[in-house]
Design a protein around this motif. Structure first.
Motif, PDB file in Angstrom:
ATOM      1  N   LEU A 157      -1.180   4.407   4.255  1.00 31.82           N
ATOM      2  CA  LEU A 157      -1.575   3.555   5.372  1.00 31.82           C
ATOM      3  C   LEU A 157      -1.970   4.413   6.564  1.00 31.82           C
ATOM      4  O   LEU A 157      -1.328   5.439   6.842  1.00 31.82           O
TER       5      LEU A 157
ATOM      6  N   VAL B  31       2.564   7.015   5.752  1.00 31.80           N
ATOM      7  CA  VAL B  31       1.957   6.334   6.898  1.00 31.80           C
ATOM      8  C   VAL B  31       1.473   7.389   7.875  1.00 31.80           C
ATOM      9  O   VAL B  31       2.269   8.206   8.360  1.00 31.80           O
TER      10      VAL B  31
ATOM     11  N   SER C 111       0.837  -1.205   0.000  1.00 34.92           N
ATOM     12  CA  SER C 111       0.000   0.000   0.000  1.00 34.92           C
ATOM     13  C   SER C 111       0.868   1.249   0.000  1.00 34.92           C
ATOM     14  O   SER C 111       1.951   1.273   0.591  1.00 34.92           O
TER      15      SER C 111
ATOM     16  N   LEU D 275      -4.693   1.446   3.181  1.00 33.35           N
ATOM     17  CA  LEU D 275      -4.877   0.331   4.103  1.00 33.35           C
ATOM     18  C   LEU D 275      -4.976   0.884   5.521  1.00 33.35           C
ATOM     19  O   LEU D 275      -4.164   1.712   5.931  1.00 33.35           O
ATOM     20  N   TRP D 276      -5.974   0.425   6.251  1.00 38.95           N
ATOM     21  CA  TRP D 276      -6.189   0.833   7.642  1.00 38.95           C
ATOM     22  C   TRP D 276      -5.770  -0.333   8.526  1.00 38.95           C
ATOM     23  O   TRP D 276      -6.333  -1.424   8.447  1.00 38.95           O
ATOM     24  N   ILE D 277      -4.784  -0.107   9.389  1.00 37.25           N
ATOM     25  CA  ILE D 277      -4.335  -1.127  10.331  1.00 37.25           C
ATOM     26  C   ILE D 277      -4.837  -0.758  11.719  1.00 37.25           C
ATOM     27  O   ILE D 277      -4.669   0.381  12.175  1.00 37.25           O
TER      28      ILE D 277
ATOM     29  N   LEU E 123       2.923  -2.317   9.830  1.00 35.45           N
ATOM     30  CA  LEU E 123       3.077  -1.212   8.886  1.00 35.45           C
ATOM     31  C   LEU E 123       4.304  -1.427   8.003  1.00 35.45           C
ATOM     32  O   LEU E 123       4.255  -1.191   6.787  1.00 35.45           O
TER      33      LEU E 123
ATOM     34  N   GLU F 195       3.415  -4.018   5.346  1.00 34.01           N
ATOM     35  CA  GLU F 195       2.386  -3.707   4.360  1.00 34.01           C
ATOM     36  C   GLU F 195       2.734  -2.509   3.470  1.00 34.01           C
ATOM     37  O   GLU F 195       2.156  -2.349   2.393  1.00 34.01           O
ATOM     38  N   ALA F 196       3.640  -1.648   3.914  1.00 29.42           N
ATOM     39  CA  ALA F 196       3.898  -0.399   3.190  1.00 29.42           C
ATOM     40  C   ALA F 196       4.761  -0.615   1.956  1.00 29.42           C
ATOM     41  O   ALA F 196       5.771  -1.336   2.001  1.00 29.42           O
TER      42      ALA F 196
END
Length: 479
Positions: free
Chosen positions: A6, A141, A3, A48-50, A131, A134-135
């Motif tokens: 984020l 971020v 992503s 993307l939401w974590i 993070l 996924e980043a």
């Protein structure tokens, strides 16, 4: 797929329910932060939401690899999560930033605190790892709030290529309160935040408090506010390169069109009719809060009682509608405060009430539909926190008020800086001044009240959630 945008936050945009047959059902998450970020991220399809799994159903969804597009939940051990969330975030950092300690007794930083801090560090570490995983290369971020204050520093070490921001939705503690924390814990907290390229706050009051606390010379390194117009902190970890963290302000507003649409749904109209029947032709003083210690509900009720005592002409002519949503009832101090609100409301009704007039109509339950109806009915809005990051209620009521409302606003609200010109402002600790402000607000001519409301609504909608998020994202990409 990696992503490029984020968001990390304790609470996510959805939660799960586990049905009797074992089926998992996704539901939209609650809270103002979730609503604001959800609207903004809708325009960022690659985002993307974590977030943390908050319930057994959420954790079961993670274990089953049951996920929704754009969301990753982290299954953090429940004991670790409770220590981090209730033990540190809500019982230490919240109290520190809001200056809520009962100083003769609190805080106490003992072995149990150290154990819970390790859980807070582990909780932040889980977010940093997710993070980093996924980043995409050079991704943006955006880390949210005091629950995740250590994430920027950890993530910077794991992924130096990323652009990282941290936004604090609470106030930031004054140096006096920050220095109550043990030296090593304060160092971890500040260096965690300084891992970000940009740290953001709702007001310059909180941003300036952060910079005051970012004057550091300890075993971890040296940090100094630069004093230049850009508001930045220059810092260098021991053996590392010189870096800069910009300090910025983004005063979150409300989406006027969306809020008005919500406030005019049939269900709200029904609640409004019921409230009008209860109030009759009397004027209304409205407040809507969580039963959160910083919201100052008890002093607000004391001010209303003093109004009825000192200005008896208002007896039988005004109703105080107080919506107090239960908050953090797993903490004893919050349960006690909620009960104090109930008891004081009952005492006022016993002292002043008559057969056909109940002075206080208090609702200690989460009922957003009722709150919107009360917003529309308000002649006076009372928002008197002792210390608040922003307080969107102060912005929401003028936006949806049907006939205009006078806003009584404390200097402790983050919204004070934007709204003070058209509000009646008070010291949150001064019960007598608050009572007199309520009197002036009730007596305000309708024309003046309406004009003030128009200006308050314009200020309140200046930076709605989507623009608020977009402004931060653009600044981060240019950092």
């Amino acid at each position: 797929m990696a992503s490029q945008v984020l968001v990390a936050a304790n609470r996510g945009p959805l939660s799960y329910a586990l049905e009797d047959d074992g089926t998992l059902t996704a539901r939209r998450g609650g809270g103002g932060l979730v609503s604001g970020l959800s609207a903004a991220l809708a325009r960022q399809p690659e985002a993307l939401w974590i977030c943390a799994a908050l319930s057994d159903a959420d954790r079961e969804a993670v274990r089953r690899c049951h996920s929704e597009p754009g969301v990753r939940m982290l299954d953090i051990d429940p004991t670790t999560y409770d220590d981090a969330y209730n033990g540190i975030a809500n019982s230490v950092l919240w109290f520190t930033h809001h200056h809520l300690y009962d100083i003769p007794r609190e805080p106490v930083f003992d072995a149990e605190f150290r154990r819970q801090w390790q859980s807070y560090a582990a909780y932040n570490h889980a977010f940093a790892l997710a993070l980093a995983e996924e980043a995409g290369e050079g991704a943006a971020v955006l880390v949210q709030d005091y629950h995740l204050a250590l994430v920027p520093g950890e993530l910077r070490e794991l992924r130096p290529d990323l652009k990282i921001s941290h936004f604090t939705h609470t106030p930031w503690a004054s140096r006096e309160f920050l220095e109550m924390l043990p030296d090593d814990i304060r160092s971890q907290l500040m260096w965690g935040m300084l891992g970000a390229d940009i740290v953001g706050f709702h007001t310059w009051a909180w941003a300036n408090s952060f910079m005051d606390g970012a004057d550091i010379d300890d075993t971890s390194g040296i940090a100094r506010p630069t004093g230049d117009p850009r508001r930045r902190v220059q810092h260098q970890r021991r053996g590392g390169a010189v870096r800069y963290t910009d300090v910025a302000v983004y005063p979150l507003g409300v989406d006027g069109d969306e809020l008005r649409a919500l406030a005019h749904r049939p269900a709200v109209n029904d609640k409004l009719a019921a409230l009008r029947a209860e109030a009759g032709d009397r004027k209304t003083i409205v407040r809507v809060d969580r039963t959160e210690l910083s919201k100052n509900i008890v002093r607000g009720l004391l001010a209303y009682r003093e109004l009825l005592t000192v200005h008896p002409e208002w007896r039988g002519r005004v109703v105080h509608m107080a919506s107090a949503y239960p908050s953090r009832q797993d903490l004893a101090v919050y349960r006690s405060y909620t009960e104090a609100v109930r008891e004081l409301a009952e005492r006022i009704n016993e002292e002043f009430g008559t057969e056909d007039w109940q002075p206080v109509l208090v609702s200690v339950k989460d009922d957003f539909t009722r709150s919107l109806a009360a917003y529309r009915l308000a002649d006076v809005a009372l928002v008197n926190p002792v210390r608040d990051g922003m307080n969107l209620v102060a912005k929401e009521i003028p936006v949806v008020s049907d006939a205009g409302c006078a806003l009584v606003l404390s200097t402790g609200a983050g919204a004070y800086g934007e709204l003070r010109e058209d509000a009646l402002t008070v010291n949150p600790y001064d019960v007598t001044a608050t009572a007199e402000a309520l009197h002036a607000a009730l007596a305000m001519p309708a024309g003046e009240r309406l004009e003030r409301t128009k200006r308050l609504a314009a200020a309140a909608t200046a930076l709605p959630p989507t623009d608020w998020f977009t402004a931060q994202l653009e600044a981060l990409r240019e950092a």
